[in-house]
Every structure is written in C-alpha cells, then in structure tokens.
Write an enzyme that holds these catalytic residues in place. Structure first.
Site, PDB file in Angstrom:
ATOM      1  N   ARG A  47       0.862  -1.188   0.000  1.00 44.36           N
ATOM      2  CA  ARG A  47       0.000   0.000   0.000  1.00 44.36           C
ATOM      3  C   ARG A  47       0.892   1.228   0.000  1.00 44.36           C
ATOM      4  O   ARG A  47       2.111   1.130   0.138  1.00 44.36           O
ATOM      5  CB  ARG A  47      -1.049  -0.004   1.132  1.00 44.36           C
ATOM      6  N   GLY A  48       0.246   2.401  -0.142  1.00 43.94           N
ATOM      7  CA  GLY A  48       1.031   3.631  -0.306  1.00 43.94           C
ATOM      8  C   GLY A  48       1.153   3.898  -1.796  1.00 43.94           C
ATOM      9  O   GLY A  48       1.482   2.986  -2.572  1.00 43.94           O
ATOM     10  N   ARG A  90      -7.550  -0.249  -6.485  1.00 41.83           N
ATOM     11  CA  ARG A  90      -7.740   0.840  -5.511  1.00 41.83           C
ATOM     12  C   ARG A  90      -7.904   2.145  -6.311  1.00 41.83           C
ATOM     13  O   ARG A  90      -7.078   2.443  -7.155  1.00 41.83           O
ATOM     14  CB  ARG A  90      -6.563   0.938  -4.535  1.00 41.83           C
ATOM     15  N   GLN A 197      -1.712   2.500  10.184  1.00 42.70           N
ATOM     16  CA  GLN A 197      -0.443   2.564   9.429  1.00 42.70           C
ATOM     17  C   GLN A 197       0.619   3.384  10.170  1.00 42.70           C
ATOM     18  O   GLN A 197       1.805   3.128  10.046  1.00 42.70           O
ATOM     19  CB  GLN A 197      -0.661   3.171   8.038  1.00 42.70           C
ATOM     20  N   ASP A 238      -1.979  10.794  -2.054  1.00 44.79           N
ATOM     21  CA  ASP A 238      -2.378   9.791  -3.041  1.00 44.79           C
ATOM     22  C   ASP A 238      -2.736  10.393  -4.392  1.00 44.79           C
ATOM     23  O   ASP A 238      -2.647   9.728  -5.417  1.00 44.79           O
ATOM     24  CB  ASP A 238      -3.551   8.976  -2.504  1.00 44.79           C
ATOM     25  N   ASN A 248      -5.311  12.429   0.736  1.00 46.16           N
ATOM     26  CA  ASN A 248      -4.400  11.559   1.503  1.00 46.16           C
ATOM     27  C   ASN A 248      -5.239  10.788   2.511  1.00 46.16           C
ATOM     28  O   ASN A 248      -6.473  10.944   2.578  1.00 46.16           O
ATOM     29  CB  ASN A 248      -3.307  12.398   2.197  1.00 46.16           C
ATOM     30  N   LYS A 249      -4.581   9.958   3.270  1.00 46.16           N
ATOM     31  CA  LYS A 249      -5.250   9.085   4.238  1.00 46.16           C
ATOM     32  C   LYS A 249      -6.272   9.841   5.076  1.00 46.16           C
ATOM     33  O   LYS A 249      -6.032  10.969   5.497  1.00 46.16           O
ATOM     34  CB  LYS A 249      -4.182   8.447   5.130  1.00 46.16           C
TER      35      LYS A 249
END
Ligand code: MRU
Length: 347
Positions: A47-48, A90, A197, A238, A248-249
C-alpha cells in the site's frame, strides 16, 4: 540505513513484504500472476501510492509473461486488458493508473518482433519506474531539509515512508536524509485509524532506522500543536488535483485544519507522478470506501456490538488553501499551485 525492502522482483517473480502482518511478522509473499497482483493491492499487502505504482508496473510484466502468443500485438492487447482491471484494485492513488499507462505507452512504442525480447524490454521499463522512485525519494528528502530549515519537531500521518515507496519514502525522506547528514528529527506519528499505518508501519520503520519517533493517538494531534510540541506537519499524498487540492489518508484533513488554526505549516511530500493534471479540483478525486470490518475490528478483535452502522472512507481531500507547500523531486512548490505545479512539471 533502510533495511526494509517492500518490493523485489527476482527470477521472474514479484515478492511483496506482507504489510498486513507488520510489525509482528516480516514475511514476503510470492506473486506470480497478474491476478495475484490485483489481490495484493486490493487487500493492502502492499500500500502507499508510489509502492502501488511500482507493484502495478511489475504486474504488467507478469501480464506480458503470461501471454503464450508469439505475436507482440497479442501481448499488448492482454496488457491493456489486465491494466484496466488492475486500475480498479484501488481508486484513489493516481500512481496506480500512472504506472500502468506508462507501461502500456512504452510497450506500444517497442517495435520488437521477438516476443522474448519484447518481454525483457517490458521488464526493463518496470525496473526503470522502480529505480526512478528510489532517486525521487532521495531528492524529496533533500528538498524537505531545505524547506524545514531549523524545524525539528514534525508530525506525520499514515505511512508515507519506506513501506509506501521503494526507499526513503516521501514524507519521511527528510528524516532519513537528515540522519545521514547528522540532523536529528523528533517525529510524531499519528496512529492512523482504522488500519493503524502510523503505529504499525511508520513508527516501526523509523524506529528500525534509529529515528526518534513518538506515536500519538489521532485525537492527540491538535493538543500537541496547541502545546507547542509540533513545529511542522509533513504528509504524503495519493493524488493532487491541478489546483493543489490533495487526497491523503483519512484524517489528514483534520490535521490540516488544526495546523492552519495554530499557524503551523503543512507540507505535502510527493513525486510529480502523484499530480493528476486531468482533475481541476479535489472534488473530482475518487475516494475509496473500504470494508466496514476495518472499523469494527482492531487486530482481529471486535470493538463494537454487531449490527451497528459503520462508514469507512479511506481518504479525504485537504483544500489547497490549507497547504503551505508541496515538496517534489524537482523542487518545492508554493501557491498559487495551479500555476506553479504546471510550471515545475514542465522543467
Ligand atoms: O491506504 P494506504 O495505506 O495505501 O494509504 C497511504 C497513504 O495515504 C499515504 O500517505 C500516501 O499513499 C502517500 S505514500 C508515499
């Protein structure tokens, strides 16, 4: 330094460090088909944003290798079809489709008749994307040190580190390059619910590499800012829209609003491949909504009664006006982002 390797391609096989088990178990999964690449990205073995991109590039190599035809155009057709499927694994991180499009573009211009040579060249393109990410990470680190000046107490959210990329990370790159130069940072890592995370990955990799890291609960970030413990915030991202709005997250938006309230600079660190010039604003960025079980359970243990409604958006969008600067491999971009992102991408 950097003893953690999240992605390897050896002997025609992709090996991914299974990030779902970190920090408890460090185990590689062997990925030998494009379908397994799709599953690994969707299930967050890897991920990332940049790491997903590199993985997808190798996924395209596996797609080409699986094709038994002697005709290069058949291989291209299969790669296109598999690429479209992989993109759906994703939706938010643009690096996934960026890497797949790069691979398809390169494949289309390779005018080699021999399918074996063609497959070798396809592998060469994936290796290039991988190696460029390593170089990009380092440059982002150098640029981060310039932008931070004397600031040393930094908050980060989620994991935009080694595990989200291929070497120094993006948000963490300045900490690692700083360490090499004898500059010590005090890093605060938000734990980053629901998948943790920050605690499981960021704290783990910084600690393993001898960086001073303190985990705080997500709820503690504003308090730490209010009490003067944080001088700057750096996160990865992202996808950045053309106007600088940044996905982003989930939770990054709350951090950004708090930082702006307390007059603390917020920096976004990312490769230019994360900028999606086709989207005018952040409203156009697709936001992944993941399974409710990620909120209902922590490390396999149910934390609420069954049957309660749950929502689980995995990303949020921070408006450009809350971002102090975007740190890229080519330099630091300040507002107005619309103009300056375009300018730097053309240099
Ligand atoms: O859901 P994840 O773990 O893939 O989310 C990762 C992030 O939000 C990172 O901050 C982002 O991808 C940048 S990685 C350099």
């Amino acid at each position: 330094m950097n003893r953690i390797i999240p992605i390897k391609f050896e002997d025609g096989r992709l090996w991914l460090l299974d990030q779902r088990n970190l920090p408890f178990e460090s185990k590689y999964l062997e990925i030998d088909s494009v379908d397994k690449v799709y599953d690994a990205i969707r299930d967050m073995v890897v991920r990332g944003a940049p790491a997903i991109g590199v993985t997808a590039a190798y996924g395209m190599v596996l797609s080409a290798m699986e094709c038994q035809s002697d005709c290069c155009s058949d291989i291209l057709t299969k790669m296109k079809k598999d690429g479209e499927h992989l993109k759906k694994a994703r939706p938010t991180a643009v690096n996934l489709s960026w890497a797949i499009d790069m691979m398809n573009e390169k494949a289309a211009v390779l005018k080699i008749k021999d399918p074996l040579l063609f497959k070798w060249d396809i592998l060469g393109e994936a290796v290039k994307i991988h190696e460029e990410d390593v170089i990009t990470n380092r440059k982002i680190g150098e640029n981060t040190l310039k932008v931070l000046g004397s600031k040393r107490r930094i908050l980060t959210h989620c994991n935009a580190g080694i595990l989200a990329t291929t070497s120094y990370g993006t948000a963490t790159a300045g900490f690692y390059v700083g360490k090499e130069k004898g500059i010590g940072f005090k890093v605060f890592a938000d734990e980053t619910r629901p998948r943790l995370q920050g605690a499981r990955l960021t704290a783990y990799e910084l600690f393993e590499n001898g960086i001073d890291v303190t985990v705080i609960s997500d709820n503690a970030a504003a308090h730490m800012m209010a009490t003067g413990e944080i001088e700057a915030v750096i996160t990865g991202c992202d996808r950045v829209a053309a106007n600088g709005d940044t996905a982003n997250k989930i939770g990054t938006l709350s951090v950004a609003i708090s930082a702006s309230y307390f007059g603390i600079p917020l920096y976004i660190a990312c490769p230019l491949s994360t900028v999606d010039f086709s989207l005018h604003t952040g409203k156009d960025i697709p936001i992944e909504e993941r399974d409710h079980s990620e909120v209902e359970f922590i490390l396999g243990k149910r934390i609420m009664p069954e049957g309660i409604k749950v929502r689980n958006p995995a990303f949020d969008v921070t408006p450009a006006e809350k971002i102090t600067a975007i740190i890229t491999e080519k330099g630091v971009v300040y507002p107005p982002f619309k103009e300056n992102l375009r300018k730097i991408s053309l240099t």
